[in-house]
Design an enzyme around this catalytic site. Sequence first.
Site, short mmCIF file in Angstrom:
data_model
loop_
_atom_site.label_atom_id
_atom_site.label_comp_id
_atom_site.label_asym_id
_atom_site.label_seq_id
_atom_site.Cartn_x
_atom_site.Cartn_y
_atom_site.Cartn_z
N GLY A 298 5.89 4.64 0.55
CA GLY A 298 4.94 3.64 0.07
C GLY A 298 4.41 4.04 -1.29
O GLY A 298 5.07 4.78 -2.03
N SER A 299 3.22 3.58 -1.60
CA SER A 299 2.68 3.82 -2.94
C SER A 299 2.12 5.24 -3.05
O SER A 299 1.79 5.88 -2.04
CB SER A 299 1.56 2.81 -3.22
OG SER A 299 0.53 3.00 -2.28
N GLY B 186 0.13 7.52 -0.38
CA GLY B 186 0.76 8.82 -0.09
C GLY B 186 -0.25 9.96 -0.16
O GLY B 186 -0.25 10.87 0.68
N GLU C 258 7.85 9.62 0.21
CA GLU C 258 8.74 8.94 -0.74
C GLU C 258 7.90 7.86 -1.39
O GLU C 258 7.52 6.89 -0.74
CB GLU C 258 9.93 8.34 -0.01
CG GLU C 258 10.82 9.40 0.59
CD GLU C 258 11.88 8.77 1.49
OE1 GLU C 258 12.48 7.77 1.08
OE2 GLU C 258 12.07 9.28 2.59
N CYS D 219 11.89 0.53 -4.91
CA CYS D 219 11.30 1.72 -5.54
C CYS D 219 12.15 2.19 -6.70
O CYS D 219 11.64 2.60 -7.73
CB CYS D 219 11.12 2.83 -4.51
SG CYS D 219 12.62 3.29 -3.65
P1 NAD Z 1 1.52 0.98 0.67
O1 NAD Z 1 1.36 2.39 0.26
O2 NAD Z 1 0.42 0.03 0.45
O3 NAD Z 1 1.82 0.91 2.26
C1 NAD Z 1 2.86 1.64 2.86
C2 NAD Z 1 2.58 1.77 4.36
O4 NAD Z 1 1.40 2.57 4.54
C3 NAD Z 1 2.31 0.46 5.08
O5 NAD Z 1 2.83 0.54 6.39
C4 NAD Z 1 0.79 0.42 5.11
O6 NAD Z 1 0.29 -0.40 6.14
C5 NAD Z 1 0.45 1.87 5.36
N1 NAD Z 1 -0.88 2.33 4.96
C6 NAD Z 1 -1.76 1.71 4.13
N2 NAD Z 1 -2.86 2.48 3.98
C7 NAD Z 1 -2.67 3.60 4.72
C8 NAD Z 1 -3.42 4.79 4.94
N3 NAD Z 1 -4.61 4.98 4.38
N4 NAD Z 1 -2.89 5.75 5.73
C9 NAD Z 1 -1.68 5.58 6.30
N5 NAD Z 1 -0.91 4.49 6.11
C10 NAD Z 1 -1.40 3.51 5.33
O7 NAD Z 1 2.88 0.48 -0.01
P2 NAD Z 1 3.48 -0.98 -0.02
O8 NAD Z 1 2.66 -1.83 -0.95
O9 NAD Z 1 3.69 -1.42 1.40
O10 NAD Z 1 4.93 -0.71 -0.69
C11 NAD Z 1 5.16 -0.67 -2.06
C12 NAD Z 1 5.21 0.76 -2.58
O11 NAD Z 1 6.16 1.52 -1.85
C13 NAD Z 1 5.64 0.84 -4.03
O12 NAD Z 1 4.83 1.77 -4.72
C14 NAD Z 1 7.07 1.36 -3.93
O13 NAD Z 1 7.55 2.02 -5.07
C15 NAD Z 1 6.97 2.27 -2.77
N6 NAD Z 1 8.30 2.54 -2.19
C16 NAD Z 1 8.86 3.78 -2.34
C17 NAD Z 1 10.13 4.03 -1.84
C18 NAD Z 1 10.79 5.39 -1.98
O14 NAD Z 1 11.72 5.66 -1.23
N7 NAD Z 1 10.36 6.25 -2.89
C19 NAD Z 1 10.83 3.03 -1.20
C20 NAD Z 1 10.24 1.78 -1.07
C21 NAD Z 1 8.96 1.54 -1.57
#
Ligand code: NAD
Length: 466
Positions: A215-216, A220, A237, A271
């Site tokens: 995720g973001s 993270g 990631e 990503c």
């Molecule tokens: P996000 O970080 O908002 O959410 C990711 C996940 O975390 C979701 O399931 C969300 O519900 C959960 N989440 C939210 N807050 C949380 C917390 N405090 N504790 C634990 N979990 C929590 O990301 P997004 O908007 O869903 O996805 C987009 C981002 O993901 C972009 O920054 C993108 O670059 C990244 N991404 C990275 C990769 C990689 O492999 N490096 C792959 C795909 C997406």
Amino acid sequence: MAARRPHTPAVPGKRFAVLDPATGEPFGEAPDQQPDELDAVVGRARDAWHGWRADPAARAGALLAAAGAVEAAGADLAPLLTREQGKPLAESYAEVARTAARLRWFAGLGAEPLTIADGRPVRSEIRWRPLGPVAAIVPWNFPLQLASAKFAPALAAGNTVILKPSPHTPLATRLLVSVLSAVLPKDVLTVVTGHEPLGARLAAHPGIRHVTFTGSAATGRAVARGAAASLARVTLELGGNDAAILLEDVDVERIADRLFWAAFRNCGQVCMAVKRVYAPARLCSDVAEALAQRARAAVVGPGLDPATRLGPLNNAAQLARVERCTARALADGARAVTGGGRPAGPGWFHSPTILADVPPGSPVVAQEQFGPVLPVLPYGSLDEAVEAANGTGFGLGGSVWGTDLDRAEEVAGRLECGTAWINHHAELSLAQPFAGVKESGVGVAGGPWGLHGNLAPFVLHRPEEG
Ligand code: NAD
């Protein structure tokens, strides 16, 4: 005999609406699970672990069966994925295929014991042990593929997994887990759906031994802070802001299709998408025009329409972010060679947009836009281009495009990222490590490294004589 249609089991309690990004309207519901349910879920995963870890051959067989079950359910999974995520149906089928392929690949991968022979009269054997229940938290851009990138190696290593998808895309994941539950032992893989603080509480749960998150970067960091309470292992990631550097000898027409789709596949919500293009100043307008031609030709529409090549953004917040980045670039003096805003009508669509004359500090360059908007930036010297490519906090991927492959390789070697391509971008093999540097991640996924990310070494010393 007709194939049994998979169904998702009912979970009692509250539910939340899932929206179709092509219309912005609700079309389904998922269980709104609460953090206080996690103790029971993690407890069951812990109990199931003892049986699952014990028999590697049975595990491999179950994972092979799981791959087959996913393939057999493709016609149910892919349309549901498109409905909640927005991507074109062909891309959903590709995602299902990739999910099955990953299960099959890890089913065949074992972690063999190693013996250390260093001259001492001792036999030291390294054996690999699973960690325990793993929390897998994933985003909405590739719900199935990214989930399998976590649960396939974790399960192959002998762990059990609790999977938490994004609340924007819970349905295909629930269906996937239901399909897999028919061939895996009970409670080896569980899905929980709901809103925050569900993920935060899962990451911090004392019964979890590995938190693997995609995720973001901001989330993270929160996940790593949460997991610090139990000192569970953390794999992150995170985001990227990948640059593509075009060299003086690039054949623009030859690469334009590949470069365009490296930026715009899944509506730019990748990503490892190309998020910035650096071209020699004299080629900049040719490059921008070649990309703009592809953008004008790309059919934008609902993912279920077979003609669609570019679907909507996944959610309203992401559309707003992309609109903000684009509006700010235009206000900063950028020019939209094509696109520049959203079309009229319902749904979270944004026109594919190519931007020229963007100031380097504008958010569409300096941050991760994660949408169908691409800045094309001029450079004077190659040193300048490499410095700009490396000049963000991210370090996920990068690419160099040109005719002289040796020259391109030399430039690619200077990129500060986990993977660099020549004349391609974001082509990944299941066998390779996947890891970002800087703020793009912690730990390694993919290949045997992904398996080892879910294992701990256990070293047994035995003297040659009693
Ligand atoms: P996000 O970080 O908002 O959410 C990711 C996940 O975390 C979701 O399931 C969300 O519900 C959960 N989440 C939210 N807050 C949380 C917390 N405090 N504790 C634990 N979990 C929590 O990301 P997004 O908007 O869903 O996805 C987009 C981002 O993901 C972009 O920054 C993108 O670059 C990244 N991404 C990275 C990769 C990689 O492999 N490096 C792959 C795909 C997406």
